[in-house]
Write a protein that holds these residues in place. Sequence first.
Motif, mmCIF file in Angstrom:
data_model
loop_
_atom_site.group_PDB
_atom_site.id
_atom_site.type_symbol
_atom_site.label_atom_id
_atom_site.label_comp_id
_atom_site.label_asym_id
_atom_site.label_seq_id
_atom_site.Cartn_x
_atom_site.Cartn_y
_atom_site.Cartn_z
ATOM 1 N N ARG A 123 0.849 -1.205 0.000
ATOM 2 C CA ARG A 123 0.000 0.000 0.000
ATOM 3 C C ARG A 123 0.883 1.253 0.000
ATOM 4 O O ARG A 123 0.666 2.189 -0.765
ATOM 5 C CB ARG A 123 -0.918 -0.012 1.228
ATOM 6 N N ARG A 124 1.896 1.255 0.865
ATOM 7 C CA ARG A 124 2.788 2.419 0.949
ATOM 8 C C ARG A 124 3.561 2.619 -0.356
ATOM 9 O O ARG A 124 3.865 3.739 -0.742
ATOM 10 C CB ARG A 124 3.791 2.239 2.094
ATOM 11 N N ALA A 125 3.900 1.519 -1.020
ATOM 12 C CA ALA A 125 4.700 1.589 -2.247
ATOM 13 C C ALA A 125 3.832 1.798 -3.487
ATOM 14 O O ALA A 125 4.361 1.932 -4.580
ATOM 15 C CB ALA A 125 5.516 0.306 -2.398
ATOM 16 N N ASN A 126 2.499 1.804 -3.273
ATOM 17 C CA ASN A 126 1.563 1.938 -4.393
ATOM 18 C C ASN A 126 1.747 0.825 -5.419
ATOM 19 O O ASN A 126 1.698 1.041 -6.631
ATOM 20 C CB ASN A 126 1.707 3.315 -5.058
ATOM 21 N N VAL A 127 1.975 -0.385 -4.928
ATOM 22 C CA VAL A 127 2.173 -1.559 -5.779
ATOM 23 C C VAL A 127 0.806 -2.186 -6.086
ATOM 24 O O VAL A 127 -0.004 -2.380 -5.172
ATOM 25 C CB VAL A 127 3.098 -2.581 -5.068
ATOM 26 N N PRO A 128 0.533 -2.516 -7.347
ATOM 27 C CA PRO A 128 -0.773 -3.104 -7.685
ATOM 28 C C PRO A 128 -0.957 -4.488 -7.057
ATOM 29 O O PRO A 128 -0.116 -5.372 -7.227
ATOM 30 C CB PRO A 128 -0.747 -3.186 -9.213
ATOM 31 N N THR A 129 -2.051 -4.646 -6.323
ATOM 32 C CA THR A 129 -2.354 -5.925 -5.665
ATOM 33 C C THR A 129 -3.868 -6.004 -5.467
ATOM 34 O O THR A 129 -4.589 -5.040 -5.732
ATOM 35 C CB THR A 129 -1.596 -6.054 -4.326
ATOM 36 N N ALA A 130 -4.348 -7.138 -4.995
ATOM 37 C CA ALA A 130 -5.791 -7.315 -4.774
ATOM 38 C C ALA A 130 -6.256 -6.484 -3.585
ATOM 39 O O ALA A 130 -5.506 -6.304 -2.614
ATOM 40 C CB ALA A 130 -6.088 -8.795 -4.521
ATOM 41 N N ASP A 131 -7.517 -5.996 -3.641
ATOM 42 C CA ASP A 131 -8.124 -5.368 -2.461
ATOM 43 C C ASP A 131 -8.153 -6.391 -1.336
ATOM 44 O O ASP A 131 -8.356 -7.592 -1.586
ATOM 45 C CB ASP A 131 -9.558 -4.915 -2.778
ATOM 46 N N HIS A 132 -7.974 -5.923 -0.096
ATOM 47 C CA HIS A 132 -7.890 -6.882 1.011
ATOM 48 C C HIS A 132 -8.463 -6.290 2.302
ATOM 49 O O HIS A 132 -8.584 -5.069 2.434
ATOM 50 C CB HIS A 132 -6.426 -7.298 1.236
ATOM 51 N N TRP A 133 -8.770 -7.213 3.228
ATOM 52 C CA TRP A 133 -9.288 -6.837 4.541
ATOM 53 C C TRP A 133 -8.641 -7.762 5.563
ATOM 54 O O TRP A 133 -8.479 -8.958 5.317
ATOM 55 C CB TRP A 133 -10.806 -7.004 4.565
ATOM 56 N N VAL A 134 -8.265 -7.221 6.718
ATOM 57 C CA VAL A 134 -7.545 -7.989 7.750
ATOM 58 C C VAL A 134 -8.467 -8.212 8.955
ATOM 59 O O VAL A 134 -9.156 -7.280 9.397
ATOM 60 C CB VAL A 134 -6.261 -7.236 8.198
ATOM 61 N N PHE A 135 -8.458 -9.438 9.487
ATOM 62 C CA PHE A 135 -9.312 -9.769 10.630
ATOM 63 C C PHE A 135 -8.533 -10.550 11.694
ATOM 64 O O PHE A 135 -7.691 -11.376 11.353
ATOM 65 C CB PHE A 135 -10.510 -10.620 10.179
#
Length: 425
Positions: free
Chosen positions: A112-124
């Motif tokens: 996220r900080r590096a603005n690297v393309p990846t899948a949307d995600h959620w942490v639990f």
Amino acid sequence: MANVLVIGQGGREHVIAWKLKQSPHVDKVFCAPGNAGTAEDAINVDISATDSERLAAFAEENDVTLTVVGPEAPLVAGIVDTFQSRGLTVFGPSKAAAALEGSKSFCKEIMRRANVPTADHWVFTDPTDAVQFVQEREETPLVVKADGLAAGKGVSVCSTKAEAIEAIHHIMTQKAYGDAGRKIVIEERLVGQEVSILALVDGKTIVTLEPAQDHKAAHDGDTGPNTGGMGAYTPAPFATPELIDEVIERILIPTVHAMRKNGTEFQGVLYAGLMLTAQGPKVLEYNVRLGDPEAQPVLMRLKSDLYEILLAASQGKLRDLPELEWDPRSAVCVVMASEGYPESYESGHPIRGLGEAAELPDTKVFHAGTTLTDGKVVNSGGRVLGITSLGESLSEAKRKAYEAVKCIRWQGAWCRKDISDKARD
């Protein structure tokens, strides 16, 4: 002449030891703890891969010039820090940097900080919250991942809400992967071709290796449960030079910069597992070591001196190296596994036909889950052998690899029959 220590006992460590032994600079290659194959190509040392203090002491006592850490578990536990604190040269990331593989949520934060393309995600961290999240979403395919290390098995690719909820309970409630599943990451499921880009990093300089494609699913046609990898091939034809350039610019360089800004400078192998989506390459995950089985076909094609490369990387001198040289031929690795893998399996069965397979041209049998019992090679793991062949084309390399597979037998042995077919050579 240098002495080298390779830490680990899988197919990846066998190919690393075998390749290091070919260097004119190397005298002895030690492998700790090794397997029946490394016993032939190196000197096995009976020390666990996670016993960092004993391994460091061994390196000191045996004038080891370079230590190469193969698997992720000792890296995440901080073995590199132990070696460096004693002034020993070691190839691999520090404990803080290895969190890129050791924690999927940390990895996502860096991306996220590096603005690297990846899948949307959620942490639990609470299974009730995770289940509620899934229930309230539209019916879309999701991926549920244990946050910590789970030997490549803590990932469930889910087509329905019911499958996602089952995966949450499997990881968090039933604790299938122990502490690794105390936190989970839920992601949108990406669609496309998967490809592995492995790069050597010395903190600043990035040198990519030849791209490969792994086969994670247990059975033909990418069906069945996820495994540590049932085979791999290189080159991957859809990983074009243009794609590699894009991955370096948009993914690897920003990640290495973000790691340095985070105070966790990265030295070692940065392995990007990518999905080639309609929107371009996106990162599925990062690993912090060579892939297994990707390392087998990739290093089989490497013509440059692996010792010189890894020593330069561990000393921050990658920029001083000439461009890597590669065998222009293709390489295919077929994993032979124990009956029942990736679930429970029986071990201790004698393996026949290894000598016959070894005599075939352009072929090497790399051992993974093997050991010597009463002078006989027996299976001791889920993934047992990685039969790797070179050929003028992928189809020829595949034919040679499966020819060698036919020579080898043990009770319950099996493999996928379609390794490299995705490339449609």
